[in-house]
Design an enzyme around this catalytic site. Structure first.
Site, PDB file in Angstrom:
ATOM      1  N   SER A  27       0.939  -1.168   0.091  1.00 16.76           N
ATOM      2  CA  SER A  27       0.070  -0.105  -0.012  1.00 16.76           C
ATOM      3  C   SER A  27       0.794   1.330   0.227  1.00 16.76           C
ATOM      4  O   SER A  27       0.414   2.399   0.178  1.00 16.76           O
ATOM      5  CB  SER A  27      -0.691  -0.013   1.218  1.00 16.76           C
ATOM      6  OG  SER A  27      -0.242  -0.105   2.566  1.00 16.76           O
ATOM      7  N   THR A  45     -39.576  27.130  -8.782  1.00 19.29           N
ATOM      8  CA  THR A  45     -39.658  25.939  -8.248  1.00 19.29           C
ATOM      9  C   THR A  45     -40.028  24.907  -9.216  1.00 19.29           C
ATOM     10  O   THR A  45     -40.707  25.488 -10.404  1.00 19.29           O
ATOM     11  CB  THR A  45     -41.011  26.133  -7.049  1.00 19.29           C
ATOM     12  OG1 THR A  45     -42.288  26.591  -7.895  1.00 19.29           O
ATOM     13  CG2 THR A  45     -40.631  26.955  -5.980  1.00 19.29           C
ATOM     14  N   SER A  88     -14.650  24.739 -28.029  1.00 23.18           N
ATOM     15  CA  SER A  88     -15.007  23.402 -28.735  1.00 23.18           C
ATOM     16  C   SER A  88     -13.903  23.278 -29.954  1.00 23.18           C
ATOM     17  O   SER A  88     -13.385  24.295 -30.471  1.00 23.18           O
ATOM     18  CB  SER A  88     -16.361  23.486 -29.511  1.00 23.18           C
ATOM     19  OG  SER A  88     -16.448  22.590 -30.449  1.00 23.18           O
ATOM     20  N   LYS A 100     -18.450  28.273 -29.430  1.00 15.86           N
ATOM     21  CA  LYS A 100     -19.035  27.643 -28.010  1.00 15.86           C
ATOM     22  C   LYS A 100     -17.865  28.162 -26.757  1.00 15.86           C
ATOM     23  O   LYS A 100     -16.626  28.543 -27.085  1.00 15.86           O
ATOM     24  CB  LYS A 100     -18.427  25.958 -27.850  1.00 15.86           C
ATOM     25  CG  LYS A 100     -19.435  25.314 -28.698  1.00 15.86           C
ATOM     26  CD  LYS A 100     -20.954  25.663 -28.227  1.00 15.86           C
ATOM     27  CE  LYS A 100     -21.113  24.567 -26.889  1.00 15.86           C
ATOM     28  NZ  LYS A 100     -21.276  23.348 -27.196  1.00 15.86           N
ATOM     29  N   TYR A 130      -9.392  -6.365  13.471  1.00 15.26           N
ATOM     30  CA  TYR A 130      -8.647  -5.719  11.981  1.00 15.26           C
ATOM     31  C   TYR A 130      -8.631  -6.554  10.869  1.00 15.26           C
ATOM     32  O   TYR A 130      -8.513  -7.742  11.230  1.00 15.26           O
ATOM     33  CB  TYR A 130      -7.222  -5.247  12.337  1.00 15.26           C
ATOM     34  CG  TYR A 130      -6.591  -4.631  11.062  1.00 15.26           C
ATOM     35  CD1 TYR A 130      -6.530  -3.513  10.628  1.00 15.26           C
ATOM     36  CD2 TYR A 130      -5.853  -5.511  10.233  1.00 15.26           C
ATOM     37  CE1 TYR A 130      -5.932  -2.998   9.393  1.00 15.26           C
ATOM     38  CE2 TYR A 130      -5.194  -5.383   9.015  1.00 15.26           C
ATOM     39  CZ  TYR A 130      -5.146  -3.994   8.876  1.00 15.26           C
ATOM     40  OH  TYR A 130      -4.703  -3.510   7.405  1.00 15.26           O
ATOM     41  N   GLN A 177      -7.259  -1.597   4.738  1.00 18.69           N
ATOM     42  CA  GLN A 177      -6.175  -0.912   4.049  1.00 18.69           C
ATOM     43  C   GLN A 177      -6.877   0.024   2.835  1.00 18.69           C
ATOM     44  O   GLN A 177      -6.187   0.979   2.533  1.00 18.69           O
ATOM     45  CB  GLN A 177      -5.161  -1.940   3.425  1.00 18.69           C
ATOM     46  CG  GLN A 177      -4.122  -1.291   2.845  1.00 18.69           C
ATOM     47  CD  GLN A 177      -2.964  -2.245   2.696  1.00 18.69           C
ATOM     48  OE1 GLN A 177      -2.069  -2.508   3.375  1.00 18.69           O
ATOM     49  NE2 GLN A 177      -2.864  -2.916   1.360  1.00 18.69           N
ATOM     50  N   LYS A 198      -7.676   4.019   2.722  1.00 19.83           N
ATOM     51  CA  LYS A 198      -7.056   5.561   2.328  1.00 19.83           C
ATOM     52  C   LYS A 198      -7.201   5.876   1.012  1.00 19.83           C
ATOM     53  O   LYS A 198      -7.048   6.871   0.785  1.00 19.83           O
ATOM     54  CB  LYS A 198      -5.437   5.137   3.031  1.00 19.83           C
ATOM     55  CG  LYS A 198      -5.336   5.142   4.283  1.00 19.83           C
ATOM     56  CD  LYS A 198      -3.962   4.423   4.828  1.00 19.83           C
ATOM     57  CE  LYS A 198      -3.716   3.160   4.870  1.00 19.83           C
ATOM     58  NZ  LYS A 198      -4.638   2.260   5.572  1.00 19.83           N
TER      59      LYS A 198
HETATM   60  N1  ARG Z   1      -1.157  -1.156   5.319  1.00 13.21           N
HETATM   61  C1  ARG Z   1      -1.884  -1.629   6.714  1.00 13.21           C
HETATM   62  C2  ARG Z   1      -3.148  -0.864   6.612  1.00 13.21           C
HETATM   63  O1  ARG Z   1      -3.207   0.250   5.986  1.00 13.21           O
HETATM   64  C3  ARG Z   1      -1.477  -1.446   7.997  1.00 13.21           C
HETATM   65  C4  ARG Z   1      -1.932  -2.369   9.148  1.00 13.21           C
HETATM   66  C5  ARG Z   1      -1.340  -3.711   8.870  1.00 13.21           C
HETATM   67  N2  ARG Z   1      -1.779  -4.646   9.605  1.00 13.21           N
HETATM   68  C6  ARG Z   1      -1.583  -6.108   9.436  1.00 13.21           C
HETATM   69  N3  ARG Z   1      -2.009  -6.956  10.386  1.00 13.21           N
HETATM   70  N4  ARG Z   1      -1.334  -6.690   8.072  1.00 13.21           N
HETATM   71  O2  ARG Z   1      -4.221  -1.307   7.033  1.00 13.21           O
END
Ligand code: ARG
Length: 457
Positions: free
Chosen positions: A20, A152, A275, A281, A315, A320, A323
């Site tokens: 990531s 309206t 355009s 335009k 988790y 992930q 983000k």
């Molecule tokens: N890159 C991961 C995320 O954004 C960080 C946490 C990873 N944790 C794990 N147990 N693999 O979620």
């Protein structure tokens, strides 16, 4: 990276789906900030030595400088920002770097980093909305008494003032701003750091201390919740979706107003596109793209909601994806805001076209009905009926505005109608008369402009 557990390297596509870093490198500031607070706390609690902490603090500061200068080499093999920074720290300071991860996990680390980032982004988005409100105040004040049709069903309803119309958006953006900023305040309540992987940690950590150091009110009270929840991001995206929906409605008005059919406004050259084939335009591309961005931001909220809603505690790696969705939404929002401010600041309004449109469609008919009620004590339903007949007569006579029809035609329908009543049926008189609080009368519009100016100080 995983020490002794694995004998073979991950497949290339495993790394591709798992890494990531390209996205979460944007969390580097928050990651370093979180690590510094964590290391300070570990040292204060005697879990690591003061010497190790000093080395960690200095090492992290140097890494921050490397990243700022573009000298830091991000590696996909190291998956994410957390492992990239930690590996570099150990490279720089040796043994002490390996002690930083004591009593924490990437799970509480990422929840903390991302929460800090989202809070800041929400506050900045709120501040951006304030800038747009200020931009709207300019034309609202300059055109406080310019007349345009109020709609309206997109059918001419009653005349309103342009200042009033623009201030409607200032009100909407004020609620959006407050929503974003209160969302950030709410997120600042609980700090996830110290929840560790999911269950807490056996080390004698001081979670109050790290929470306070990072600007949170208190430590999150349940470690499973702390690492597994992303409702702070969902709330921010929901608030952002509502704000961009309002931005999109204003964009839609700009598209309509700048069309030759409306002709109410003209975008500056800076904010128009041409355009490649039709030389005449002037297209409002930025406004159109804001409408499309609004759809995407709403979809970002829906996507993250979909990611979270089927996860058992605590988790899971699905999280992930939070983000990319959140960063994308805030980026698109910021760009849309900048474009909207640019358009508003340089747009020209066409007074004559707006006034002419406001007078069409017998937009002052309600004013006649109100006169009958006020002066002759006619019940409103009856006044409505009489006025309807007068509108029909004007239409049949081919008279486009009630105020332009001879008095005799009014009196043919109802002999009690006077010249004084007829004179009220101009669009100017109509907007002036709507002087209830929050109404469209220029007096009231100016009153609101002063109120906003006071708030914006
Ligand atoms: N890159 C991961 C995320 O954004 C960080 C946490 C990873 N944790 C794990 N147990 N693999 O979620």
């Amino acid at each position: 990276m995983w020490g002794g557990r694995f004998a073979a390297q991950p497949a290339d596509a495993m790394q591709a789906i798992n890494a990531s870093i390209d996205v979460d490198k944007r969390l580097w500031r928050e990651d370093i900030e979180g690590s510094k607070a964590h290391a300070d706390m570990l040292a204060a609690q005697g879990i690591i030595t003061q010497e190790d902490n000093a080395a960690i603090q200095a090492g992290l500061d140097q890494i921050a400088a490397e990243i700022l200068d573009g000298r830091f080499e991000f590696s996909a093999e190291l998956e994410d920002i957390h492992l990239n920074i930690e590996a570099r720290l150990t490279e720089r300071i040796g043994e002490a770097g390996k002690r930083l991860h004591t009593g924490r996990s990437r799970n509480d680390q990422v929840a903390t980093d991302f929460k800090l980032w989202t809070m800041r982004a929400a506050r900045e988005a709120g501040e951006g909305l304030r800038a747009l409100q200020k931009a709207l105040l300019g034309p609202a004040e300059a055109h406080a008494d310019w007349i345009m049709p109020g709609f309206t069903h997109l059918q001419t309803a009653q005349p309103v003032t342009l200042g009033h119309h623009l201030l409607a958006y200032v009100s909407m953006f004020e609620r959006d701003r407050v929503r974003l900023i209160s969302g950030a305040l709410e997120a600042a309540w609980e700090c996830p750091l110290g929840a560790a992987a999911l269950a807490g940690t056996p080390y004698p950590i001081d979670r109050e201390r790290t929470a306070a150091a990072l600007g949170f009110h208190e430590p999150a009270h349940n470690s499973l919740d702390a690492v597994g929840s992303r409702d702070f991001a969902l709330a921010a995206l929901a608030n952002l979706s509502i704000a961009v929906t309002h931005l999109s409605r204003l964009a839609e008005e700009i598209v309509l107003w700048t069309s030759p059919q409306f002709g109410f406004a003209r975008l500056s050259d800076q904010w128009s596109t041409g355009s490649s084939i039709m030389p005449q335009k002037r297209n409002p591309d930025a406004a159109e793209l804001i409408r499309a961005k609004a759809a995407r931001i709403g979809a970002d909220f829906a996507a993250l909601n979909g990611v979270v809603q089927k996860l058992p505690l605590a988790y899971a790696k699905d999280l992930q994806e939070d983000k990319a969705l959140t960063f994308g939404a805030f980026d698109n929002f910021a760009l849309s805001l900048t474009a909207m401010i640019g358009m508003i600041e340089t747009m020209r309004f066409e007074r004559q076209a707006m006034r002419a449109a406001a007078a069409r469609g017998y937009s002052t008919a309600t004013d006649l009905a109100d006169w009958l009620v006020r002066e002759l004590k006619v019940p409103f339903r009856e006044a409505h009926e009489i006025t309807g007949r007068i509108v029909r007569r004007a239409e049949e006579a081919g008279v486009s505005e009630l105020g332009l029809m001879p008095l005799a035609d009014f009196q043919a329908v109802d002999p009690r109608i006077t010249e004084e009543a007829r004179a009220l049926l101009t669009v100017e008189k109509s907007v002036e008369s709507r002087d209830s609080y929050g109404g469209t009368a220029p007096l009231r519009v100016r009153e609101q402009i002063e109120r906003w100016k006071g708030l914006f100080k």
